[in-house]
Scaffold this motif. Structure first.
Motif, short mmCIF file in Angstrom:
data_model
loop_
_atom_site.label_atom_id
_atom_site.label_comp_id
_atom_site.label_asym_id
_atom_site.label_seq_id
_atom_site.Cartn_x
_atom_site.Cartn_y
_atom_site.Cartn_z
N GLU A 298 0.83 -1.21 0.00
CA GLU A 298 0.00 0.00 0.00
C GLU A 298 0.86 1.26 0.00
N ALA A 299 1.97 1.24 0.75
CA ALA A 299 2.84 2.40 0.80
C ALA A 299 3.45 2.69 -0.58
N LEU A 300 3.89 1.65 -1.28
CA LEU A 300 4.46 1.84 -2.61
C LEU A 300 3.38 2.29 -3.61
N THR A 301 2.18 1.76 -3.47
CA THR A 301 1.08 2.19 -4.34
C THR A 301 0.78 3.67 -4.12
N ASN A 302 0.82 4.11 -2.85
CA ASN A 302 0.57 5.52 -2.56
C ASN A 302 1.63 6.42 -3.18
N VAL A 303 2.88 5.95 -3.21
CA VAL A 303 3.94 6.75 -3.84
C VAL A 303 3.62 6.95 -5.31
N LEU A 304 3.26 5.86 -6.00
CA LEU A 304 2.91 5.97 -7.42
C LEU A 304 1.71 6.88 -7.63
N ARG A 305 0.74 6.78 -6.73
CA ARG A 305 -0.50 7.53 -6.91
C ARG A 305 -0.31 9.02 -6.64
N HIS A 306 0.47 9.35 -5.60
CA HIS A 306 0.54 10.75 -5.16
C HIS A 306 1.83 11.46 -5.56
N ALA A 307 2.93 10.73 -5.72
CA ALA A 307 4.20 11.38 -6.03
C ALA A 307 4.69 11.10 -7.43
N GLY A 308 4.22 10.03 -8.04
CA GLY A 308 4.65 9.69 -9.38
C GLY A 308 5.92 8.85 -9.38
N GLU A 309 6.60 8.84 -10.51
CA GLU A 309 7.78 8.00 -10.69
C GLU A 309 9.00 8.70 -10.12
N VAL A 310 9.11 8.69 -8.79
CA VAL A 310 10.20 9.38 -8.10
C VAL A 310 11.09 8.35 -7.41
N PRO A 311 12.36 8.68 -7.16
CA PRO A 311 13.23 7.75 -6.43
C PRO A 311 12.66 7.44 -5.05
N GLY A 332 8.02 14.75 -5.40
CA GLY A 332 7.47 14.47 -6.72
C GLY A 332 6.38 15.47 -7.06
N ARG A 333 5.34 14.98 -7.70
CA ARG A 333 4.26 15.89 -8.10
C ARG A 333 3.54 16.48 -6.89
N ALA A 334 3.48 15.70 -5.80
CA ALA A 334 2.80 16.19 -4.60
C ALA A 334 3.73 17.10 -3.82
N ALA A 335 3.34 18.31 -3.57
CA ALA A 335 4.16 19.26 -2.84
C ALA A 335 4.08 18.96 -1.34
N HIS A 336 4.93 19.65 -0.58
CA HIS A 336 5.01 19.41 0.85
C HIS A 336 3.68 19.69 1.55
N ASP A 337 3.03 20.81 1.22
CA ASP A 337 1.79 21.15 1.90
C ASP A 337 0.68 20.18 1.54
N ARG A 338 0.66 19.69 0.29
CA ARG A 338 -0.36 18.72 -0.10
C ARG A 338 -0.18 17.43 0.67
N GLY A 372 9.99 18.05 1.06
CA GLY A 372 8.86 17.83 0.19
C GLY A 372 8.59 16.37 -0.10
N GLY A 373 9.48 15.49 0.36
CA GLY A 373 9.24 14.06 0.19
C GLY A 373 8.25 13.55 1.22
N PHE A 374 8.15 12.24 1.32
CA PHE A 374 7.18 11.64 2.25
C PHE A 374 7.78 10.36 2.81
#
Length: 386
Positions: A298-311, A332-338, A372-374
């Motif tokens: 689920e954590a990896l799926t959330n990365v793809l869903r919210h941050a995109g293809e990021v390291p 990634g695409r999701a900013a820190h505040d989001r 800005g990461g997660f």
């Protein structure tokens, strides 16, 4: 510190131990009951608090330390007895050991604590009534701890049942897929392939009727060849479908032993993942193993869903006490505040992970990083009896 960190049950003795110790020291200094021995008996209060802190990791040892310190002010320093802080602390540590240890062991530890308290009270000149009074006030604490332990055991059994139902759902889904492929193969063979075969035969008859008209015959002959080719392709498709059905194998149970396959899948989806994990992970309880796999998934799926293809870095650690998982992605695409807003709202993914961790008495830390990461960090306590 987030609310998930505050859910670690060891915080109970870690916080209450110093508070009780400070209360005991304050009591010996302010209560005239202790007289001339008040100054020296601060050692007793410190040992009481230390025993409760030790109980956070070693409940039996902590209970023994907390109970053994009770006769010290009476036997060594000549105090008239023990105070109310000792009574509060002892009730708390007895409830704790009953929660964290099997009933037989916790009962022995609680009996030893009661005996130590009674001995200190009688040595201080108090009445033999303490033989009945002290066990009577410790018994409710032991019972509350025992009830909490049994509630946890019931929760663990429910978690096992949920895992079994999860595995059964996956098996049923695989069976449904196999049945659907069988149905499709049957429909393709019995209906579509049959109809195309009839059409091809009719085209052959039409071609023979067009004798003397070569242009039209060539067109119909092409359609006839296409029909035969289509029938052959359909038969091949039916064979493939039936071959997959006949060679079907049950889907493997999700496990951290298959973490390499999970990482390969998310890499194929475009996520740049690095894995830091022991080459030979230890054997884990089935429920914990399944839960950890699902949380990581689920954590990896959330990365793809919210941050995109990021390291993204995945770290798995094992100790005798716990399994730890960490999934941290770069901005990634999701900013820190989001990201912070998502944590405050509590998305379905995080809620699901917390629910899974609650079933195995684990804890979850999920927070946006300053850059800005997660980061998602999960801790799964490993039962001592495993």
């Amino acid at each position: 510190m987030t609310m998930t960190r505050l859910r670690d049950v060891r915080l109970i003795p870690l916080v209450s131990g110093p508070l009780i110790g400070a209360l005991a020291v304050t009591e010996t200094r302010l209560d005239d009951y202790f007289g001339a021995s008040a100054t020296a008996t601060w050692i007793w209060g410190a040992l009481l608090g230390a025993g409760m802190v030790v109980a956070a990791w070693y409940p039996l040892a902590g209970t023994v330390i907390a109970a053994a310190c009770l006769p010290i002010p009476v036997v060594v320093f000549g105090a008239p007895g023990v105070g109310g802080a000792a009574m509060i602390g002892l009730i708390g540590v007895v409830a704790w050991v009953a929660w964290r240890e099997p009933p037989r062991r916790s009962l022995i530890a609680s009996g030893a604590a009661a005996l130590s308290f009674v001995s200190a009270s009688i040595a201080g000149g108090q009445s033999w009534w303490e033989l009945f009074f002290i066990p009577a006030i410790l018994l409710p604490g032991w019972c509350m701890g025992l009830l909490a332990r049994r509630s946890g055991e019931r929760a663990a059994k429910l978690a096992e049942l949920a895992a079994a139902l999860d595995a059964e759902r996956e098996a049923n889904a695989q069976a449904a897929v196999a049945q659907e492929r069988t149905r499709i193969a049957r429909e393709v063979h019995d209906a579509v392939a049959h109809s195309v075969s009839v059409m091809t035969l009719q085209l052959g008859g039409l071609r023979r009727l067009l004798d003397g008209r070569p242009a039209e015959q060539e067109i119909v002959a092409g359609l006839e060849r296409l029909g035969r080719q289509t029938v052959e392709e359909m038969r091949g498709l039916v064979g493939i479908l039936r071959e997959r059905v006949d060679g079907e194998r049950p889907a493997p149970v999700p496990s951290l032993a298959r973490v390499g396959e999970l990482i390969s899948d998310v890499r194929a989806a475009g996520l740049k993942v690095t894995l830091d994990s022991p080459a030979e992970p230890p054997r884990l309880p089935p429920v914990l193993d399944l839960t950890a796999y699902r949380v990581l998934q689920e954590a990896l799926t959330n990365v793809l869903r919210h941050a995109g293809e990021v390291p993204t870095a995945v770290t798995i650690g094992y100790t005798e006490q716990a399994l730890t998982l960490e999934v941290r992605n770069e901005p990634g695409r999701a900013a820190h505040d989001r990201a912070e807003q998502a944590v405050r709202r509590g998305g379905h993914g995080l809620v699901g992970m917390r629910e899974r961790l609650t079933m195995v008495q684990g804890s979850l830390y999920a927070e946006a990083e300053p850059d800005g990461g997660f980061a998602v960090r999960a801790r799964f306590p490993i039962p001592r009896t495993w």
